[in-house]
Design a protein around this motif. Structure first.
Motif, mmCIF file in Angstrom:
data_model
loop_
_atom_site.group_PDB
_atom_site.id
_atom_site.type_symbol
_atom_site.label_atom_id
_atom_site.label_comp_id
_atom_site.label_asym_id
_atom_site.label_seq_id
_atom_site.Cartn_x
_atom_site.Cartn_y
_atom_site.Cartn_z
ATOM 1 N N CYS A 191 0.821 -1.210 0.000
ATOM 2 C CA CYS A 191 0.000 0.000 0.000
ATOM 3 C C CYS A 191 0.858 1.265 0.000
ATOM 4 O O CYS A 191 0.541 2.234 -0.704
ATOM 5 C CB CYS A 191 -0.941 0.006 1.197
ATOM 6 N N ALA A 192 1.933 1.274 0.773
ATOM 7 C CA ALA A 192 2.794 2.456 0.820
ATOM 8 C C ALA A 192 3.453 2.703 -0.533
ATOM 9 O O ALA A 192 3.455 3.835 -1.052
ATOM 10 C CB ALA A 192 3.853 2.284 1.906
ATOM 11 N N LEU A 193 4.001 1.659 -1.140
ATOM 12 C CA LEU A 193 4.657 1.808 -2.440
ATOM 13 C C LEU A 193 3.626 2.060 -3.538
ATOM 14 O O LEU A 193 3.835 2.911 -4.411
ATOM 15 C CB LEU A 193 5.464 0.549 -2.756
ATOM 16 N N GLY A 194 2.521 1.340 -3.492
ATOM 17 C CA GLY A 194 1.467 1.541 -4.476
ATOM 18 C C GLY A 194 0.882 2.933 -4.398
ATOM 19 O O GLY A 194 0.515 3.527 -5.425
ATOM 20 N N GLY A 195 0.779 3.492 -3.180
ATOM 21 C CA GLY A 195 0.280 4.849 -3.029
ATOM 22 C C GLY A 195 1.139 5.863 -3.754
ATOM 23 O O GLY A 195 0.633 6.786 -4.415
ATOM 24 N N GLU A 196 2.453 5.696 -3.653
ATOM 25 C CA GLU A 196 3.365 6.608 -4.357
ATOM 26 C C GLU A 196 3.224 6.476 -5.862
ATOM 27 O O GLU A 196 3.188 7.473 -6.594
ATOM 28 C CB GLU A 196 4.810 6.326 -3.940
ATOM 29 N N LEU A 197 3.145 5.244 -6.330
ATOM 30 C CA LEU A 197 3.098 5.006 -7.770
ATOM 31 C C LEU A 197 1.791 5.518 -8.376
ATOM 32 O O LEU A 197 1.794 6.220 -9.403
ATOM 33 C CB LEU A 197 3.267 3.515 -8.044
ATOM 34 N N PRO A 239 -11.848 1.843 -5.319
ATOM 35 C CA PRO A 239 -12.195 3.273 -5.343
ATOM 36 C C PRO A 239 -11.189 4.127 -4.566
ATOM 37 O O PRO A 239 -10.730 3.738 -3.482
ATOM 38 C CB PRO A 239 -13.577 3.300 -4.676
ATOM 39 N N LEU A 240 -10.858 5.299 -5.127
ATOM 40 C CA LEU A 240 -9.923 6.225 -4.495
ATOM 41 C C LEU A 240 -10.680 7.427 -3.951
ATOM 42 O O LEU A 240 -11.593 7.948 -4.606
ATOM 43 C CB LEU A 240 -8.874 6.700 -5.506
ATOM 44 N N ALA A 241 -10.265 7.888 -2.770
ATOM 45 C CA ALA A 241 -10.900 9.060 -2.163
ATOM 46 C C ALA A 241 -10.044 10.307 -2.308
ATOM 47 O O ALA A 241 -10.477 11.401 -1.945
ATOM 48 C CB ALA A 241 -11.173 8.798 -0.674
ATOM 49 N N HIS A 246 -0.755 9.264 0.568
ATOM 50 C CA HIS A 246 -1.420 8.783 1.780
ATOM 51 C C HIS A 246 -2.855 8.368 1.489
ATOM 52 O O HIS A 246 -3.312 7.296 1.937
ATOM 53 C CB HIS A 246 -1.405 9.886 2.855
ATOM 54 N N ASP A 247 -3.580 9.201 0.759
ATOM 55 C CA ASP A 247 -4.974 8.877 0.428
ATOM 56 C C ASP A 247 -5.071 7.591 -0.372
ATOM 57 O O ASP A 247 -5.956 6.754 -0.133
ATOM 58 C CB ASP A 247 -5.611 10.022 -0.364
ATOM 59 N N VAL A 248 -4.178 7.446 -1.342
ATOM 60 C CA VAL A 248 -4.210 6.237 -2.174
ATOM 61 C C VAL A 248 -3.864 5.011 -1.332
ATOM 62 O O VAL A 248 -4.509 3.956 -1.449
ATOM 63 C CB VAL A 248 -3.254 6.366 -3.366
ATOM 64 N N ALA A 249 -2.850 5.134 -0.461
ATOM 65 C CA ALA A 249 -2.470 4.004 0.397
ATOM 66 C C ALA A 249 -3.633 3.574 1.279
ATOM 67 O O ALA A 249 -3.880 2.364 1.464
ATOM 68 C CB ALA A 249 -1.259 4.375 1.246
ATOM 69 N N GLU A 250 -4.377 4.539 1.826
ATOM 70 C CA GLU A 250 -5.540 4.208 2.654
ATOM 71 C C GLU A 250 -6.601 3.474 1.837
ATOM 72 O O GLU A 250 -7.212 2.503 2.313
ATOM 73 C CB GLU A 250 -6.132 5.491 3.245
ATOM 74 N N ALA A 251 -6.822 3.927 0.604
ATOM 75 C CA ALA A 251 -7.803 3.262 -0.256
ATOM 76 C C ALA A 251 -7.357 1.843 -0.595
ATOM 77 O O ALA A 251 -8.183 0.912 -0.655
ATOM 78 C CB ALA A 251 -8.016 4.076 -1.527
ATOM 79 N N LEU A 252 -6.063 1.661 -0.831
ATOM 80 C CA LEU A 252 -5.564 0.321 -1.135
ATOM 81 C C LEU A 252 -5.740 -0.609 0.068
ATOM 82 O O LEU A 252 -6.109 -1.786 -0.098
ATOM 83 C CB LEU A 252 -4.095 0.393 -1.549
ATOM 84 N N HIS A 253 -5.477 -0.092 1.267
ATOM 85 C CA HIS A 253 -5.688 -0.902 2.469
ATOM 86 C C HIS A 253 -7.143 -1.374 2.548
ATOM 87 O O HIS A 253 -7.416 -2.556 2.814
ATOM 88 C CB HIS A 253 -5.338 -0.089 3.721
ATOM 89 N N GLN A 257 -8.657 -5.321 2.258
ATOM 90 C CA GLN A 257 -9.524 -5.947 3.257
ATOM 91 C C GLN A 257 -10.800 -6.474 2.612
ATOM 92 O O GLN A 257 -11.267 -7.575 2.929
ATOM 93 C CB GLN A 257 -9.856 -4.930 4.354
ATOM 94 N N ASP A 258 -11.353 -5.697 1.695
ATOM 95 C CA ASP A 258 -12.589 -6.123 1.024
ATOM 96 C C ASP A 258 -12.385 -7.371 0.169
ATOM 97 O O ASP A 258 -13.300 -8.201 0.041
ATOM 98 C CB ASP A 258 -13.126 -4.990 0.138
ATOM 99 N N ARG A 259 -11.200 -7.498 -0.427
ATOM 100 C CA ARG A 259 -10.953 -8.597 -1.371
ATOM 101 C C ARG A 259 -10.132 -9.740 -0.761
ATOM 102 O O ARG A 259 -9.695 -10.625 -1.479
ATOM 103 C CB ARG A 259 -10.215 -8.074 -2.611
ATOM 104 N N ARG A 260 -9.945 -9.723 0.536
ATOM 105 C CA ARG A 260 -9.055 -10.706 1.165
ATOM 106 C C ARG A 260 -9.462 -12.141 0.853
ATOM 107 O O ARG A 260 -8.613 -12.963 0.471
ATOM 108 C CB ARG A 260 -9.030 -10.454 2.676
ATOM 109 N N GLN A 261 -10.743 -12.463 0.987
ATOM 110 C CA GLN A 261 -11.162 -13.836 0.728
ATOM 111 C C GLN A 261 -11.014 -14.188 -0.748
ATOM 112 O O GLN A 261 -10.598 -15.299 -1.098
ATOM 113 C CB GLN A 261 -12.602 -14.061 1.181
ATOM 114 N N ASP A 262 -11.354 -13.250 -1.640
ATOM 115 C CA ASP A 262 -11.185 -13.496 -3.076
ATOM 116 C C ASP A 262 -9.723 -13.770 -3.410
ATOM 117 O O ASP A 262 -9.412 -14.648 -4.233
ATOM 118 C CB ASP A 262 -11.673 -12.294 -3.889
#
Length: 378
Positions: A191-197, A239-241, A246-253, A257-262
């Protein structure tokens, strides 16, 4: 910025070749398969450590290359204002590549990225419009790294984390009792690295938008009826807010969580920049699936021309513009529009099968390429 000298050793079809170059337009003329694209590919590779033709280093090394380890060496002397630099790259498939600047070794080969900046347009660029999301992601990431070379490290670290996370998920898929205690740690890093990218991609699209629309309208001017707007829409995997890292990292987190079982069921990471796409629209319709062949060419070309403008504005310095075998694919109107747009660039390198395909304004200095030999056309 322009390249003043190019030297190749065991790169592609060339055992040895050295070429002196100048600013302004330079055309490499030769039949298909003679080696003209190999020359501009070498320059582009020095800029981005990536080829617009292949995804691995192995094809870059000449078959039967000399020495105990097959390797290729690319050198270029680059002039930027009143400063000159010698860039060197040693490409050894299966081993670590090595890079030097002014004969001094770089601690990491990726530190070479962005010293020389290039924008390349080639027939493969139709994939930016018609191809898979991976083609558009590669375009975005290549450009964000040229804008901010430190992001090469962010991208490499993200890919490493993604690989580790996928390995863990795959083990959980085949073994219900697999230990997933480290998954949260990999989530945090992804999430941290993805947020930057993703944040860098979003900033790029915002800067690219006005230039893309203007470039398309200019290139497509030969089709007078085509005055439709070009828009780009980022399609994230969750979805991104907001657009900050930081905002993107929070959205990725939240998405993880939503897709954990998938993810456990499928054994693969389903959220992150590796799953995102960019939708390109001409008017009210998506270009992919609806644009004609001519419209697709115009849009692909406009993406590269807009990239050139963004890089120029970032640094107040022209990148090297490479037009690889594109004029044969364009009608006369689009050829003339392209020539008018790129002629002012500090250095334009062109490949073509026949000189007649290149507008007179861009013929400039010419080299003939035949059977792996390059000779100046006096």
């Amino acid at each position: 910025m322009h390249v003043t000298r190019l030297s190749l050793h065991d790169f592609r079809s060339y055992r040895e070749v050295e070429i002196d170059l100048t600013d302004g337009p330079t055309a490499f003329i030769g039949a298909n398969g003679q080696g003209k694209t190999n020359l501009v590919e070498a320059i582009d590779y020095l800029s981005r450590l990536d080829s617009h033709r292949v995804s691995s280093d192995t094809p870059l090394v000449r078959a039967g290359a000399d020495g105990p380890h097959e390797r290729a060496v690319v050198r270029a002397e680059v002039q930027r204002g009143d400063r000159a630099a010698l860039l060197e790259l040693e490409i050894t498939p299966g081993r670590a590549n090595r890079a030097r600047v002014n004969r001094g070794a770089l601690p990491r080969v990726r530190d070479l990225v962005g010293i020389l900046r290039t924008v390349t347009f080639s027939p493969e660029d139709l994939a930016l419009v018609k191809g898979d999301p991976s083609d558009r992601r590669r375009f975005l990431d290549g450009l964000v790294v040229l804008r901010a070379p430190r992001l090469a490290g962010v991208k490499a670290d993200y890919e490493r984390v993604l690989k580790q996370r996928n390995t863990l998920l795959k083990s959980a898929r085949s073994n219900r009792h697999a230990d997933l205690s480290t998954l949260d740690l990999w989530d945090d890093k992804l999430c941290a690295l993805g947020g930057e990218l993703v944040s860098a991609r979003l900033a790029l699209l915002e800067d690219l938008g006005p230039h893309l629309e203007q470039a398309y309208l200019t290139v497509a001017a030969s089709a007078a009826e085509d005055r439709r707007r070009i828009t780009t829409t980022y399609r994230p995997s969750t979805p991104l807010a907001g657009a900050s890292p930081h905002d993107v990292a929070e959205a990725l987190h939240a998405g993880l969580q939503d897709r954990r079982q998938d993810e456990r069921d499928r054994g693969i990471s389903l959220v992150g920049p590796h799953r995102d796409d960019v939708q390109l629209d001409i008017g009210v319709l998506p270009a992919k699936g609806y644009a004609s062949h001519g419209e697709s060419w115009s849009l692909a070309l406009a993406l590269r021309l807009a990239s050139f403008t963004v890089l120029r504005e970032d640094d107040d310095d022209d990148p090297v513009l490479i037009l690889d075998d594109v004029f044969a694919e364009l009608d006369e109107g689009r050829r003339d529009q392209l020539a008018a747009l790129v002629e002012p660039a500090e250095q334009v390198l062109i490949t073509a099968a026949v000189a007649a395909d290149v507008p007179a304004a861009l013929l400039g200095r010419r080299f003939r390429v035949h059977a792996g030999t390059v000779s100046a056309d006096e």
